[in-house]
Structure formats: structure tokens, C-alpha cells
Design a protein around this motif. Structure first.
Motif, PDB file in Angstrom:
ATOM      1  N   LYS A 209      31.497  79.519  30.565  1.00  0.00           N
ATOM      2  CA  LYS A 209      32.957  79.506  30.515  1.00  0.00           C
ATOM      3  C   LYS A 209      33.512  78.387  31.387  1.00  0.00           C
ATOM      4  O   LYS A 209      33.172  78.293  32.580  1.00  0.00           O
ATOM      5  CB  LYS A 209      33.482  80.867  30.983  1.00  0.00           C
ATOM      6  CG  LYS A 209      34.983  81.022  30.930  1.00  0.00           C
ATOM      7  CD  LYS A 209      35.362  82.420  31.389  1.00  0.00           C
ATOM      8  CE  LYS A 209      36.870  82.605  31.400  1.00  0.00           C
ATOM      9  NZ  LYS A 209      37.249  83.956  31.847  1.00  0.00           N
ATOM     10  N   PRO A 210      34.365  77.489  30.837  1.00  0.00           N
ATOM     11  CA  PRO A 210      34.955  76.394  31.635  1.00  0.00           C
ATOM     12  C   PRO A 210      35.737  76.922  32.824  1.00  0.00           C
ATOM     13  O   PRO A 210      36.402  77.968  32.741  1.00  0.00           O
ATOM     14  CB  PRO A 210      35.881  75.688  30.637  1.00  0.00           C
ATOM     15  CG  PRO A 210      35.308  76.024  29.294  1.00  0.00           C
ATOM     16  CD  PRO A 210      34.773  77.423  29.436  1.00  0.00           C
ATOM     17  N   ALA A 211      35.658  76.191  33.937  1.00  0.00           N
ATOM     18  CA  ALA A 211      36.330  76.636  35.159  1.00  0.00           C
ATOM     19  C   ALA A 211      37.839  76.677  34.990  1.00  0.00           C
ATOM     20  O   ALA A 211      38.526  77.481  35.641  1.00  0.00           O
ATOM     21  CB  ALA A 211      35.946  75.711  36.321  1.00  0.00           C
ATOM     22  N   ASP A 212      38.394  75.795  34.127  1.00  0.00           N
ATOM     23  CA  ASP A 212      39.845  75.753  33.960  1.00  0.00           C
ATOM     24  C   ASP A 212      40.330  76.584  32.780  1.00  0.00           C
ATOM     25  O   ASP A 212      41.465  76.435  32.334  1.00  0.00           O
ATOM     26  CB  ASP A 212      40.313  74.300  33.789  1.00  0.00           C
ATOM     27  CG  ASP A 212      39.703  73.643  32.544  1.00  0.00           C
ATOM     28  OD1 ASP A 212      38.773  74.237  31.958  1.00  0.00           O
ATOM     29  OD2 ASP A 212      40.154  72.537  32.173  1.00  0.00           O
ATOM     30  N   TRP A 213      39.443  77.458  32.270  1.00  0.00           N
ATOM     31  CA  TRP A 213      39.841  78.286  31.130  1.00  0.00           C
ATOM     32  C   TRP A 213      40.876  79.325  31.573  1.00  0.00           C
ATOM     33  O   TRP A 213      40.688  80.007  32.579  1.00  0.00           O
ATOM     34  CB  TRP A 213      38.630  78.993  30.537  1.00  0.00           C
ATOM     35  CG  TRP A 213      38.919  79.634  29.204  1.00  0.00           C
ATOM     36  CD1 TRP A 213      39.411  80.880  28.990  1.00  0.00           C
ATOM     37  CD2 TRP A 213      38.756  79.040  27.924  1.00  0.00           C
ATOM     38  NE1 TRP A 213      39.559  81.115  27.664  1.00  0.00           N
ATOM     39  CE2 TRP A 213      39.164  79.996  26.963  1.00  0.00           C
ATOM     40  CE3 TRP A 213      38.307  77.796  27.491  1.00  0.00           C
ATOM     41  CZ2 TRP A 213      39.133  79.754  25.612  1.00  0.00           C
ATOM     42  CZ3 TRP A 213      38.274  77.550  26.136  1.00  0.00           C
ATOM     43  CH2 TRP A 213      38.685  78.516  25.206  1.00  0.00           C
ATOM     44  N   VAL A 214      41.970  79.421  30.851  1.00  0.00           N
ATOM     45  CA  VAL A 214      43.049  80.337  31.207  1.00  0.00           C
ATOM     46  C   VAL A 214      42.990  81.571  30.318  1.00  0.00           C
ATOM     47  O   VAL A 214      43.113  81.468  29.100  1.00  0.00           O
ATOM     48  CB  VAL A 214      44.422  79.654  31.070  1.00  0.00           C
ATOM     49  CG1 VAL A 214      45.534  80.642  31.423  1.00  0.00           C
ATOM     50  CG2 VAL A 214      44.496  78.434  31.976  1.00  0.00           C
ATOM     51  N   ASP A 215      42.792  82.736  30.957  1.00  0.00           N
ATOM     52  CA  ASP A 215      42.694  83.995  30.225  1.00  0.00           C
ATOM     53  C   ASP A 215      44.009  84.762  30.173  1.00  0.00           C
ATOM     54  O   ASP A 215      44.171  85.663  29.350  1.00  0.00           O
ATOM     55  CB  ASP A 215      41.643  84.905  30.873  1.00  0.00           C
ATOM     56  CG  ASP A 215      40.227  84.436  30.585  1.00  0.00           C
ATOM     57  OD1 ASP A 215      39.405  84.521  31.495  1.00  0.00           O
ATOM     58  OD2 ASP A 215      39.964  83.999  29.448  1.00  0.00           O
ATOM     59  N   TYR A 265      47.597  79.273  27.878  1.00  0.00           N
ATOM     60  CA  TYR A 265      46.662  80.297  27.385  1.00  0.00           C
ATOM     61  C   TYR A 265      45.829  79.769  26.217  1.00  0.00           C
ATOM     62  O   TYR A 265      46.362  79.218  25.258  1.00  0.00           O
ATOM     63  CB  TYR A 265      47.443  81.533  26.960  1.00  0.00           C
ATOM     64  CG  TYR A 265      46.598  82.632  26.374  1.00  0.00           C
ATOM     65  CD1 TYR A 265      45.674  83.312  27.165  1.00  0.00           C
ATOM     66  CD2 TYR A 265      46.732  83.007  25.039  1.00  0.00           C
ATOM     67  CE1 TYR A 265      44.904  84.329  26.638  1.00  0.00           C
ATOM     68  CE2 TYR A 265      45.970  84.022  24.502  1.00  0.00           C
ATOM     69  CZ  TYR A 265      45.053  84.685  25.305  1.00  0.00           C
ATOM     70  OH  TYR A 265      44.300  85.693  24.778  1.00  0.00           O
ATOM     71  N   LYS A 266      44.514  79.939  26.306  1.00  0.00           N
ATOM     72  CA  LYS A 266      43.602  79.461  25.272  1.00  0.00           C
ATOM     73  C   LYS A 266      42.962  80.606  24.477  1.00  0.00           C
ATOM     74  O   LYS A 266      42.156  80.370  23.594  1.00  0.00           O
ATOM     75  CB  LYS A 266      42.485  78.620  25.900  1.00  0.00           C
ATOM     76  CG  LYS A 266      42.982  77.355  26.581  1.00  0.00           C
ATOM     77  CD  LYS A 266      41.820  76.551  27.141  1.00  0.00           C
ATOM     78  CE  LYS A 266      42.302  75.262  27.806  1.00  0.00           C
ATOM     79  NZ  LYS A 266      41.177  74.469  28.348  1.00  0.00           N
ATOM     80  N   GLY A 267      43.314  81.812  24.820  1.00  0.00           N
ATOM     81  CA  GLY A 267      42.689  82.953  24.164  1.00  0.00           C
ATOM     82  C   GLY A 267      41.456  83.420  24.922  1.00  0.00           C
ATOM     83  O   GLY A 267      41.034  82.803  25.903  1.00  0.00           O
ATOM     84  N   GLU A 268      40.885  84.547  24.489  1.00  0.00           N
ATOM     85  CA  GLU A 268      39.686  85.064  25.134  1.00  0.00           C
ATOM     86  C   GLU A 268      38.512  84.126  24.860  1.00  0.00           C
ATOM     87  O   GLU A 268      38.274  83.720  23.721  1.00  0.00           O
ATOM     88  CB  GLU A 268      39.364  86.458  24.598  1.00  0.00           C
ATOM     89  CG  GLU A 268      38.168  87.109  25.257  1.00  0.00           C
ATOM     90  CD  GLU A 268      37.888  88.495  24.706  1.00  0.00           C
ATOM     91  OE1 GLU A 268      36.826  89.056  25.052  1.00  0.00           O
ATOM     92  OE2 GLU A 268      38.709  89.006  23.916  1.00  0.00           O
ATOM     93  N   TRP A 269      37.784  83.791  25.907  1.00  0.00           N
ATOM     94  CA  TRP A 269      36.670  82.861  25.744  1.00  0.00           C
ATOM     95  C   TRP A 269      35.497  83.580  25.077  1.00  0.00           C
ATOM     96  O   TRP A 269      35.097  84.677  25.475  1.00  0.00           O
ATOM     97  CB  TRP A 269      36.227  82.309  27.093  1.00  0.00           C
ATOM     98  CG  TRP A 269      35.189  81.228  26.982  1.00  0.00           C
ATOM     99  CD1 TRP A 269      35.382  79.936  26.623  1.00  0.00           C
ATOM    100  CD2 TRP A 269      33.791  81.360  27.234  1.00  0.00           C
ATOM    101  NE1 TRP A 269      34.205  79.241  26.633  1.00  0.00           N
ATOM    102  CE2 TRP A 269      33.205  80.093  27.000  1.00  0.00           C
ATOM    103  CE3 TRP A 269      32.971  82.408  27.630  1.00  0.00           C
ATOM    104  CZ2 TRP A 269      31.840  79.859  27.152  1.00  0.00           C
ATOM    105  CZ3 TRP A 269      31.620  82.177  27.791  1.00  0.00           C
ATOM    106  CH2 TRP A 269      31.061  80.914  27.546  1.00  0.00           C
TER     107      TRP A 269
END
Length: 370
Positions: A209-215, A265-269
């Protein structure tokens, strides 16, 4: 019509019955009790308390409490590859069983019957198992590459004192069906309901999971400000009341900013999938190269279970014909039980009426003496 009849006769003619056991006075010559332990329970021939035919309804009954049972019978080796496999037998827990097995195991022909025990390798285990109110299920377990695979589904078994017929059908298309008293209870795919194969896809170990991923789907509205009049007390002092000495003045509620959609928000990874390098396909998980024995390898706290009507065949029709015969015998058994219950009820009523009459007579005698 003639063609249909001929076809049916031809189908019945090629059906193979690999094993059939209805238990007669010579049953012990066909069954072997294991000598792996010295204190295995003894099986005895019995039709039970209720039956339609005293001879035809005889089966083998567990006769000793708190014992392991280990009996098996052999038959000519066969494979079910390319054919249906049908395993069928009846179980009657006449003792109102509290904890004990009522299942059978199908073994390869390599089984050492004199040394059969709980760890002996088997192909299939099937039948009811009861232990208290929490465990009342039908086992369907398949051995595959050294592992015993249990059904992911829970199939309820019968827990009363009557005879019940259990049937397992395994088809060459890797599907199965469980019937109780001739009626379908459960069915499905061996590949879906059992863990025969490893998953085709696995998580890509090189991805994380990318560190900058926004959940977070929503965030506090940056343009919304706390209203100036927000900090109003939840309650005001009662002008007619006097403030108690222990009164807490901090009565404001916690203020929270309204929420808006998070623009980042990018959605659930979801972890990316790759082909599983260890996956090995098998389109014949249903097939066993070697069946050669059937065994009763089980434990019972309270004895009294009667096993009967064993049948192993490649013909669903043959099993259904046997099931139809079983239903007639089960109906006769139920009728015998009801007749006995009616008789006992009538005897109890007569006894109660006689006591009542006797009590009334004594009461009259007392009155006459007075």
C-alpha cells in the motif's frame, strides 16, 4: 416406450454394486474387529426395540458404553474414476445418543484391518456425528494429498431415535450431493466447498500500500468555521432553584465540524493479484484409484446405535431403489413404535381408572362406616 425400457434395463444391468451388507447371522465372518487396542467395544446383531420385520431389520448395534469401536469389512478393489460413487447406510440412535459418532470411513484396499485405528488413512468419511446440542452434523470429509478436507458447509443430521438413511453421491464433474431419508439435504461443488486446490491468484508480494494512499472518504470542511454562538450552555440555571454546592459549570458539548467529500480519496486500496506459482490444477479431485474397505471407526459415550443397509455402488438408481425399500421399513418401524406407545397409554389409562374406582370405593366405605 420400448427403447426407454430397454435403455433403463441396460443401465441397471451395467450398474456395479461394490459392497452390500444387510447383516445376518453370519455377519461376523465378513467383518473384522481391529486388534490395535484390546478394549474396543463389541457390536451385536439386533433389530432394536421397534421394527417391521424381526429378521430383515436386524443390523449391528454398539453394545458397550464409553468405548471406541473399530470394525471393518473388505470388498474387491475398485476406482470411481469416470463414474458416480454412491455410499449409503442407515443409522438408528435408539439410545437417544448424547455423544458419539454414526459415520463410516471408506478405506483403500491397503488397509490392515487387524490394525485399523483412528489414524488409519482413509479416502472418505461420511455420516452423522452428535455430541451435545452444539454438534449435530453430517460429516463429509475427503482425503486429498495427505490432508483430510472438511466441508465448509454445515449439514445438520437427525438426532431422534428413529432409523434414518444417509446417502453421499460423488459425481465425475466434481460435484456432490448429500441425502437424508432419500431427500436432498445439501449439494455443491467439491472445488467450492472443500479446499482441494490452492488459490489460483495470490497477493503480489512485490506490491504494498502506497504511503500517501488516502483511505478517508470524508474530512472536516476547511471552509466551515465554528459559529461564534456555538458555545452556548446545554442547560441554563433554573431561576427558581439554588445552585448546589457540587454543581459543575462546564456543560458545553464538544463541537465538531461538518464533513465533506475528501478530494484526495482514492477508495479502498486493493492488493494487486498475480498468478499463484504453486497452483496445480486438478480436474479429477473426486476420483480415487483404490477403494477396498469400509469401516466403523468411532467413539460412543452411550451405546445403542444400530447400523444397517450398507451399500456402495456407482448407480444412483440402485441406491434410490434401496432407499424406497428403506422408507417402507422405516414406516413399519414407526407404526410399531406408535402401537407400543398407544398400548402403554391405554394401559396407563386403565390403571388410572382402576385407581380412581378403588379410591372412590374406599371413600364410600368410609362414609358407610360413619
Amino acid at each position: 416406450t420400448l427403447l426407454v425400457v430397454v435403455a433403463c434395463l441396460a443401465s441397471a444391468a451395467v450398474a456395479d454394486v461394490y459392497f452390500k451388507e444387510d447383516f445376518d447371522s453370519k455377519w461376523e465372518s465378513r467383518w473384522v474387529q481391529s486388534e490395535h487396542k484390546s478394549d474396543y467395544g463389541k457390536l451385536v446383531l439386533s433389530a432394536g426395540k421397534y421394527y417391521g420385520d424381526a429378521e430383515k431389520d436386524k443390523g449391528v448395534k454398539t453394545s458397550q458404553d464409553a468405548r471406541f469401536y473399530a470394525h471393518s469389512a473388505s470388498f474387491p478393489k475398485f476406482s470411481n474414476k469416470g463414474k458416480d460413487l454412491v455410499v449409503q447406510f442407515s443409522v438408528k440412535h435408539e439410545q437417544n445418543i448424547d455423544c458419539g459418532g454414526g459415520y463410516v470411513k471408506l478405506f483403500p484396499s491397503t488397509l490392515d484391518q487387524k490394525d485399523m485405528h483412528g489414524d488409519s488413512v482413509y479416502n472418505i468419511m461420511f455420516g452423522p456425528d452428535i455430541c451435545g446440542p452444539s454438534t449435530r452434523k453430517v460429516h463429509t470429509i475427503f482425503q486429498y494429498k495427505g490432508k483430510n478436507l472438511e466441508n465448509k458447509k454445515t449439514i445438520a443430521c437427525k438426532a431422534d431415535e428413529a432409523s434414518h438413511l444417509y446417502t453421499l453421491i460423488v459425481h465425475p464433474d466434481n460435484t456432490y450431493e448429500v441425502r437424508i431419508d432419500g431427500e436432498k439435504t445439501e449439494s455443491g461443488s467439491l472445488l467450492d466447498d472443500f479446499s482441494f486446490l490452492l488459490p489460483r491468484k495470490i497477493n503480489d508480494p512485490s506490491k504494498s500500500k502506497p504511503a500517501d494512499w488516502v483511505d478517508e472518504k470524508t474530512i472536516p470542511d476547511p471552509e466551515d468555521k465554528k459559529p461564534a454562538d456555538w458555545d452556548k450552555p446545554e442547560h441554563i440555571p433554573d431561576p427558581d432553584a439554588k445552585k448546589p454546592e457540587d454543581w459543575d459549570d462546564d456543560m458545553d458539548g464538544d463541537w465538531e465540524a461538518p464533513q465533506i467529500d475528501n478530494p484526495a480519496y482514492k477508495g479502498e486500496w486493493v492488493h494487486p493479484q498475480i498468478d499463484n506459482p504453486d497452483f496445480v490444477d486438478d480436474k479429477e479431485v473426486y476420483a480415487y484409484p483404490d477403494f477396498g474397505a469400509i469401516g466403523l471407526d468411532l467413539w460412543q459415550v452411550k451405546s445403542g446405535t444400530i447400523f444397517d443397509n450398507f451399500l456402495i455402488t456407482d448407480s444412483v438408481q440402485t441406491a434410490e431403489e434401496a432407499a424406497a425399500d428403506f422408507k417402507k421399513r422405516a414406516a413399519a418401524e414407526a407404526a410399531a413404535k406408535k402401537a407400543d406407545e398407544d398400548k402403554k397409554a391405554e394401559e396407563a389409562k386403565k390403571a388410572a381408572d382402576a385407581k380412581k374406582a378403588s379410591d372412590e370405593e374406599e371413600e364410600e366405605d368410609v362414609k358407610d362406616e360413619l
